[in-house]
Design a protein around this motif. Structure first.
Motif, PDB file in Angstrom:
ATOM      1  N   PRO A  61     -45.171  12.921 -29.862  1.00  6.46           N
ATOM      2  CA  PRO A  61     -46.020  11.757 -30.140  1.00  6.46           C
ATOM      3  C   PRO A  61     -46.505  11.038 -28.884  1.00  6.46           C
ATOM      4  O   PRO A  61     -47.641  10.564 -28.834  1.00  6.46           O
ATOM      5  CB  PRO A  61     -45.095  10.854 -30.971  1.00  6.46           C
ATOM      6  CG  PRO A  61     -44.165  11.793 -31.654  1.00  6.46           C
ATOM      7  CD  PRO A  61     -43.924  12.891 -30.649  1.00  6.46           C
ATOM      8  N   GLN A  62     -45.640  10.964 -27.858  1.00  2.00           N
ATOM      9  CA  GLN A  62     -46.079  10.312 -26.622  1.00  2.00           C
ATOM     10  C   GLN A  62     -47.281  11.026 -26.025  1.00  2.00           C
ATOM     11  O   GLN A  62     -48.215  10.372 -25.523  1.00  2.00           O
ATOM     12  CB  GLN A  62     -44.931  10.281 -25.594  1.00  2.00           C
ATOM     13  CG  GLN A  62     -43.715   9.487 -26.034  1.00  2.00           C
ATOM     14  CD  GLN A  62     -42.663  10.327 -26.725  1.00  2.00           C
ATOM     15  OE1 GLN A  62     -42.990  11.238 -27.490  1.00  2.00           O
ATOM     16  NE2 GLN A  62     -41.396  10.039 -26.461  1.00  2.00           N
ATOM     17  N   ALA A  63     -47.267  12.364 -26.063  1.00  2.00           N
ATOM     18  CA  ALA A  63     -48.379  13.139 -25.518  1.00  2.00           C
ATOM     19  C   ALA A  63     -49.644  12.947 -26.351  1.00  2.00           C
ATOM     20  O   ALA A  63     -50.750  12.838 -25.813  1.00  2.00           O
ATOM     21  CB  ALA A  63     -48.008  14.620 -25.454  1.00  2.00           C
ATOM     22  N   LEU A  64     -49.493  12.891 -27.681  1.00  2.00           N
ATOM     23  CA  LEU A  64     -50.654  12.632 -28.538  1.00  2.00           C
ATOM     24  C   LEU A  64     -51.252  11.264 -28.250  1.00  2.00           C
ATOM     25  O   LEU A  64     -52.475  11.095 -28.255  1.00  2.00           O
ATOM     26  CB  LEU A  64     -50.249  12.724 -30.010  1.00  2.00           C
ATOM     27  CG  LEU A  64     -50.086  14.116 -30.616  1.00  2.00           C
ATOM     28  CD1 LEU A  64     -49.622  14.000 -32.061  1.00  2.00           C
ATOM     29  CD2 LEU A  64     -51.394  14.900 -30.533  1.00  2.00           C
ATOM     30  N   GLY A  65     -50.378  10.282 -28.014  1.00  2.55           N
ATOM     31  CA  GLY A  65     -50.865   8.945 -27.690  1.00  2.55           C
ATOM     32  C   GLY A  65     -51.687   8.938 -26.416  1.00  2.55           C
ATOM     33  O   GLY A  65     -52.751   8.311 -26.341  1.00  2.55           O
ATOM     34  N   ILE A  66     -51.213   9.638 -25.407  1.00  2.00           N
ATOM     35  CA  ILE A  66     -51.953   9.725 -24.143  1.00  2.00           C
ATOM     36  C   ILE A  66     -53.252  10.488 -24.330  1.00  2.00           C
ATOM     37  O   ILE A  66     -54.308  10.091 -23.817  1.00  2.00           O
ATOM     38  CB  ILE A  66     -51.087  10.391 -23.053  1.00  2.00           C
ATOM     39  CG1 ILE A  66     -49.896   9.497 -22.698  1.00  2.00           C
ATOM     40  CG2 ILE A  66     -51.924  10.691 -21.811  1.00  2.00           C
ATOM     41  CD1 ILE A  66     -50.282   8.159 -22.104  1.00  2.00           C
ATOM     42  N   LEU A  67     -53.195  11.598 -25.083  1.00  2.00           N
ATOM     43  CA  LEU A  67     -54.387  12.418 -25.289  1.00  2.00           C
ATOM     44  C   LEU A  67     -55.492  11.622 -25.972  1.00  2.00           C
ATOM     45  O   LEU A  67     -56.639  11.616 -25.520  1.00  2.00           O
ATOM     46  CB  LEU A  67     -54.033  13.656 -26.118  1.00  2.00           C
ATOM     47  CG  LEU A  67     -55.205  14.574 -26.495  1.00  2.00           C
ATOM     48  CD1 LEU A  67     -55.880  15.119 -25.248  1.00  2.00           C
ATOM     49  CD2 LEU A  67     -54.725  15.709 -27.395  1.00  2.00           C
ATOM     50  N   SER A  68     -55.160  10.956 -27.069  1.00  2.89           N
ATOM     51  CA  SER A  68     -56.178  10.187 -27.786  1.00  2.89           C
ATOM     52  C   SER A  68     -56.678   9.017 -26.959  1.00  2.89           C
ATOM     53  O   SER A  68     -57.878   8.752 -26.884  1.00  2.89           O
ATOM     54  CB  SER A  68     -55.609   9.685 -29.117  1.00  2.89           C
ATOM     55  OG  SER A  68     -56.569   8.927 -29.822  1.00  2.89           O
ATOM     56  N   THR A 119     -56.838  16.357 -21.775  1.00  2.00           N
ATOM     57  CA  THR A 119     -56.940  14.957 -21.363  1.00  2.00           C
ATOM     58  C   THR A 119     -58.153  14.741 -20.479  1.00  2.00           C
ATOM     59  O   THR A 119     -58.867  13.724 -20.606  1.00  2.00           O
ATOM     60  CB  THR A 119     -55.651  14.526 -20.638  1.00  2.00           C
ATOM     61  OG1 THR A 119     -54.533  14.732 -21.502  1.00  2.00           O
ATOM     62  CG2 THR A 119     -55.715  13.055 -20.244  1.00  2.00           C
ATOM     63  N   VAL A 120     -58.417  15.679 -19.578  1.00  2.00           N
ATOM     64  CA  VAL A 120     -59.618  15.588 -18.738  1.00  2.00           C
ATOM     65  C   VAL A 120     -60.871  15.564 -19.615  1.00  2.00           C
ATOM     66  O   VAL A 120     -61.801  14.790 -19.395  1.00  2.00           O
ATOM     67  CB  VAL A 120     -59.671  16.753 -17.731  1.00  2.00           C
ATOM     68  CG1 VAL A 120     -61.046  16.801 -17.033  1.00  2.00           C
ATOM     69  CG2 VAL A 120     -58.569  16.602 -16.691  1.00  2.00           C
ATOM     70  N   GLY A 121     -60.891  16.439 -20.622  1.00  2.00           N
ATOM     71  CA  GLY A 121     -62.030  16.456 -21.528  1.00  2.00           C
ATOM     72  C   GLY A 121     -62.218  15.132 -22.232  1.00  2.00           C
ATOM     73  O   GLY A 121     -63.332  14.630 -22.376  1.00  2.00           O
ATOM     74  N   ARG A 122     -61.110  14.519 -22.686  1.00  2.63           N
ATOM     75  CA  ARG A 122     -61.192  13.223 -23.356  1.00  2.63           C
ATOM     76  C   ARG A 122     -61.675  12.125 -22.411  1.00  2.63           C
ATOM     77  O   ARG A 122     -62.464  11.261 -22.805  1.00  2.63           O
ATOM     78  CB  ARG A 122     -59.827  12.846 -23.924  1.00  2.63           C
ATOM     79  CG  ARG A 122     -59.365  13.673 -25.087  1.00  2.63           C
ATOM     80  CD  ARG A 122     -60.091  13.320 -26.367  1.00  2.63           C
ATOM     81  NE  ARG A 122     -59.722  12.010 -26.878  1.00  2.63           N
ATOM     82  CZ  ARG A 122     -60.333  11.394 -27.880  1.00  2.63           C
ATOM     83  NH1 ARG A 122     -61.351  11.969 -28.494  1.00  2.63           N
ATOM     84  NH2 ARG A 122     -59.939  10.207 -28.297  1.00  2.63           N
ATOM     85  N   VAL A 123     -61.225  12.159 -21.171  1.00  2.00           N
ATOM     86  CA  VAL A 123     -61.683  11.159 -20.195  1.00  2.00           C
ATOM     87  C   VAL A 123     -63.188  11.293 -19.962  1.00  2.00           C
ATOM     88  O   VAL A 123     -63.923  10.295 -19.921  1.00  2.00           O
ATOM     89  CB  VAL A 123     -60.915  11.291 -18.865  1.00  2.00           C
ATOM     90  CG1 VAL A 123     -61.549  10.421 -17.787  1.00  2.00           C
ATOM     91  CG2 VAL A 123     -59.452  10.901 -19.052  1.00  2.00           C
ATOM     92  N   LEU A 124     -63.670  12.535 -19.818  1.00  2.00           N
ATOM     93  CA  LEU A 124     -65.103  12.761 -19.618  1.00  2.00           C
ATOM     94  C   LEU A 124     -65.904  12.271 -20.827  1.00  2.00           C
ATOM     95  O   LEU A 124     -66.975  11.671 -20.673  1.00  2.00           O
ATOM     96  CB  LEU A 124     -65.369  14.246 -19.376  1.00  2.00           C
ATOM     97  CG  LEU A 124     -64.949  14.795 -18.010  1.00  2.00           C
ATOM     98  CD1 LEU A 124     -65.092  16.320 -17.989  1.00  2.00           C
ATOM     99  CD2 LEU A 124     -65.775  14.170 -16.901  1.00  2.00           C
ATOM    100  N   MET A 125     -65.394  12.526 -22.037  1.00  5.67           N
ATOM    101  CA  MET A 125     -66.066  12.007 -23.230  1.00  5.67           C
ATOM    102  C   MET A 125     -66.160  10.483 -23.172  1.00  5.67           C
ATOM    103  O   MET A 125     -67.200   9.893 -23.499  1.00  5.67           O
ATOM    104  CB  MET A 125     -65.291  12.397 -24.486  1.00  5.67           C
ATOM    105  CG  MET A 125     -65.275  13.866 -24.838  1.00  5.67           C
ATOM    106  SD  MET A 125     -64.267  14.075 -26.350  1.00  5.67           S
ATOM    107  CE  MET A 125     -63.809  15.793 -26.211  1.00  5.67           C
ATOM    108  N   GLY A 126     -65.058   9.841 -22.796  1.00  3.09           N
ATOM    109  CA  GLY A 126     -65.037   8.382 -22.747  1.00  3.09           C
ATOM    110  C   GLY A 126     -66.027   7.813 -21.754  1.00  3.09           C
ATOM    111  O   GLY A 126     -66.771   6.865 -22.064  1.00  3.09           O
ATOM    112  N   ILE A 127     -66.063   8.380 -20.552  1.00  5.47           N
ATOM    113  CA  ILE A 127     -67.034   7.925 -19.550  1.00  5.47           C
ATOM    114  C   ILE A 127     -68.448   8.174 -20.049  1.00  5.47           C
ATOM    115  O   ILE A 127     -69.339   7.328 -19.913  1.00  5.47           O
ATOM    116  CB  ILE A 127     -66.798   8.632 -18.201  1.00  5.47           C
ATOM    117  CG1 ILE A 127     -65.409   8.280 -17.651  1.00  5.47           C
ATOM    118  CG2 ILE A 127     -67.874   8.241 -17.194  1.00  5.47           C
ATOM    119  CD1 ILE A 127     -65.035   9.063 -16.408  1.00  5.47           C
TER     120      ILE A 127
END
Length: 434
Positions: A61-68, A119-127
Motif C-alpha cells: 500500500p505504501q508503494a501504491l500511495g507513492i505511485l498515485s 512513478t516517472v511516468g506519473r510525474v510526467l503526466m502531472g507536469i
C-alpha cells in the motif's frame, strides 16, 4: 475599443469588449473542457487498476500511495513557474507546451516494468496536465465577468470531470479487454489530438480585445509577484482548505476506493469500476449544483463550510458503515461524491482575493496547495494503511483489514475539520464586488 493592459499585468475581462459569437464561446468551452477531461482521467486512473498493478509488480500500500500521488507531486511542483508563465506568456502557450509531457508520461507509464519507471511516468503526466485547469480559469477571467467565475469553474469541473467517469467502469472494461498498458497508450493518442485542437481553436482573449499578456514585464518580475500573492489577506486561510478539501475526495476515488471495496467487500474489477462510476457521476452532478451557490448565499464562506463539513461527516460514516456492502456502501459513495463537489466555490473564493495583476499567479499558487495536498494525503494514507498487517479476505487471499481503512478515513476527516478552523477567518469579498 478595449482598454489595453497596464505594464506588468495580465489582461482581464473588459465590459467594453463586444460579446463574442455563441459559436466561438461554445467551441472555446468544448476544447478547454476536453483538455481538462485528460487531466481528470490521468489523475484518478490508479484507483480502479491499483489491485491489478499491485499484483503484477507486488506492490505494498505504501508503494501504491507513492505511485498515485506522484502525479500530484509533478502537478504541484509545476504550479509556481506555471503561474508566472501564464501571466507572462498567456495560458494557451502554456497548455500547448505542457500537453507533450502528458503524452510522454502516458507512454512511459504504459511501457514501464518497475515501480520507479511507473512513478516517472506519473510525474510526467502531472507536469504535463498542470496547466489544464489553471489555463482555462485564466481564460475565463479574461472572457467573462467576475461574478460568473464560480459558475464557469463549476461547468469546467463538471464537464471536465467526465474524465473521472472514464477512469472508473470504462477503464475497468478497457483493462479487461486490452490491458491497462494498451489503454494508457490510447489515452496518450487522445491527449495529443486534444492538444492540436487547443492550438487551432483556443484564444487567450475574446475577439476585439488586444492581447498584451505576453509583452509587459519580465519573468523575474513575474516571479517576484509571488511574494505579493502570499501576503494577500486570506491567502494562507484559503491555502489550508485547498490543501485538504479536494485531496480527500481524490484519496477515495483516485486511489483507496478501489482497494477498499476489494479488500473489505471482495469486489472484482468490474464491480469496483461500477461503484467508482456512481461516485464520480454524483460528483459531476454536484459540481453543477455547487457552482452557483456563492451567488445564492452572496458569498463563498457558507457553501464552502457546508461542503467541508459534509465531506468530513461522510468520511466518518464510511468508517462506521462502509463494510455493510450492497446499497449502503453505494449510498455512502454517492453522497460523499456529491458533497465533496464544493471545489468550484472554494476556487472562486481564492480567485476573489487577487486583483488582475496577480490572478494567474494567485490561483496557480493556491492550486499548488490543492495538488500538493493530494500528494501528501495519498502518501500519508498509504503509510497508515500499510501499517496494518494483511489478513485473510473474503476470497481467502491476504488483504488489508477494514480497521486499516478506518484509520486512514478518520485521518482525512480530522484533517478537513482542522483546515476549516484555519479557513474560517478568511475575508470573503461580496460576490460581484471584486
Amino acid at each position: 475599443m478595449s482598454k489595453p493592459a497596464q505594464p506588468g499585468t495580465a489582461t482581464a475581462y473588459d465590459p467594453a469588449t463586444p460579446s463574442p459569437a455563441t459559436t466561438t464561446v461554445v467551441l472555446l468551452f468544448a476544447v478547454l473542457c476536453a483538455i481538462y477531461v485528460v487531466s481528470q482521467f490521468l489523475r484518478n486512473s490508479v484507483g480502479v487498476i491499483a489491485p491489478d498493478i499491485a499484483r503484477e509488480l507486488d506492490l505494498a500500500p505504501q508503494a501504491l500511495g507513492i505511485l498515485s500521488s506522484a502525479f500530484f507531486l509533478g502537478f504541484a511542483a509545476a504550479q509556481i513557474p506555471l503561474g508566472a508563465t501564464i501571466d507572462r506568456y498567456g495560458p494557451k502557450r502554456c497548455m500547448m507546451a505542457s500537453v507533450g509531457l502528458a503524452v510522454l508520461g502516458c507512454a512511459v507509464f504504459a511501457w514501464s516494468q518497475s515501480l520507479a519507471a511507473l512513478t516517472v511516468g506519473r510525474v510526467l503526466m502531472g507536469i504535463g496536465c498542470s496547466s489544464f485547469f489553471m489555463g482555462p480559469l485564466t481564460i475565463y477571467t479574461r472572457w467573462f465577468r467576475a461574478d460568473r467565475f464560480s459558475t464557469l469553474a463549476g461547468i469546467q469541473l463538471g464537464i471536465g470531470t467526465m474524465g473521472t467517469l472514464f477512469a472508473t467502469a470504462p477503464l475497468a472494461l478497457s483493462t479487461e479487454l486490452y490491458g491497462w498498458r494498451a489503454t494508457f497508450l490510447f489515452v496518450g493518442v487522445g491527449a495529443a489530438i486534444v492538444g492540436l485542437l487547443v492550438a487551432v481553436i483556443v484564444r487567450d482573449n475574446p475577439p476585439g480585445h488586444v492581447d498584451e499578456s505576453h509583452r509587459p514585464g519580465s519573468l523575474r518580475e513575474s516571479f517576484a509577484g509571488l511574494g505579493e500573492v502570499i501576503r494577500v489577506p486570506g491567502f494562507w486561510q484559503l491555502f489550508s482548505i485547498q490543501f485538504v478539501g479536494y485531496s480527500t475526495f481524490v484519496a477515495i476515488l483516485g486511489l483507496w476506493g478501489g482497494p477498499f471495496v476489494t479488500d473489505v467487500l471482495g469486489f472484482d474489477l468490474v464491480e469496483r469500476g461500477n461503484i467508482m462510476l456512481v461516485m464520480a457521476a454524483a460528483h459531476i452532478v454536484g459540481l453543477f449544483c455547487w457552482g452557483p451557490t456563492d451567488r445564492l448565499f452572496g458569498g463563498r464562506f457558507v457553501p464552502v463550510t457546508i461542503g467541508a463539513m459534509w465531506t468530513a461527516t461522510m468520511m466518518v460514516v464510511l468508517c462506521l458503515f462502509g463494510d455493510r456492502g450492497g446499497a449502503v456502501t453505494y449510498a455512502i459513495f454517492i453522497v460523499l461524491g456529491f458533497g465533496a463537489a464544493y471545489v468550484p466555490v472554494q476556487t472562486a473564493h481564492g480567485r476573489a482575493l487577487f486583483d488582475r495583476r496577480l490572478v494567474g499567479r494567485g490561483i496557480t499558487l493556491l492550486n499548488l496547495a490543492t495538488m500538493g495536498g493530494v500528494f501528501v494525503m495519498q502518501a500519508v494514507t498509504g503509510v497508515i494503511i500499510g501499517a496494518f498487517s494483511p489478513e485473510p479476505g473474503p476470497a481467502g487471499d491476504l488483504v488489508r483489514p477494514f480497521v486499516a481503512y478506518q484509520a486512514a478515513f478518520a485521518f482525512l476527516a480530522i484533517a478537513i475539520v482542522a483546515a476549516w478552523f484555519i479557513y474560517r477567518t478568511a475575508p470573503d469579498p461580496r460576490v460581484g464586488a471584486e
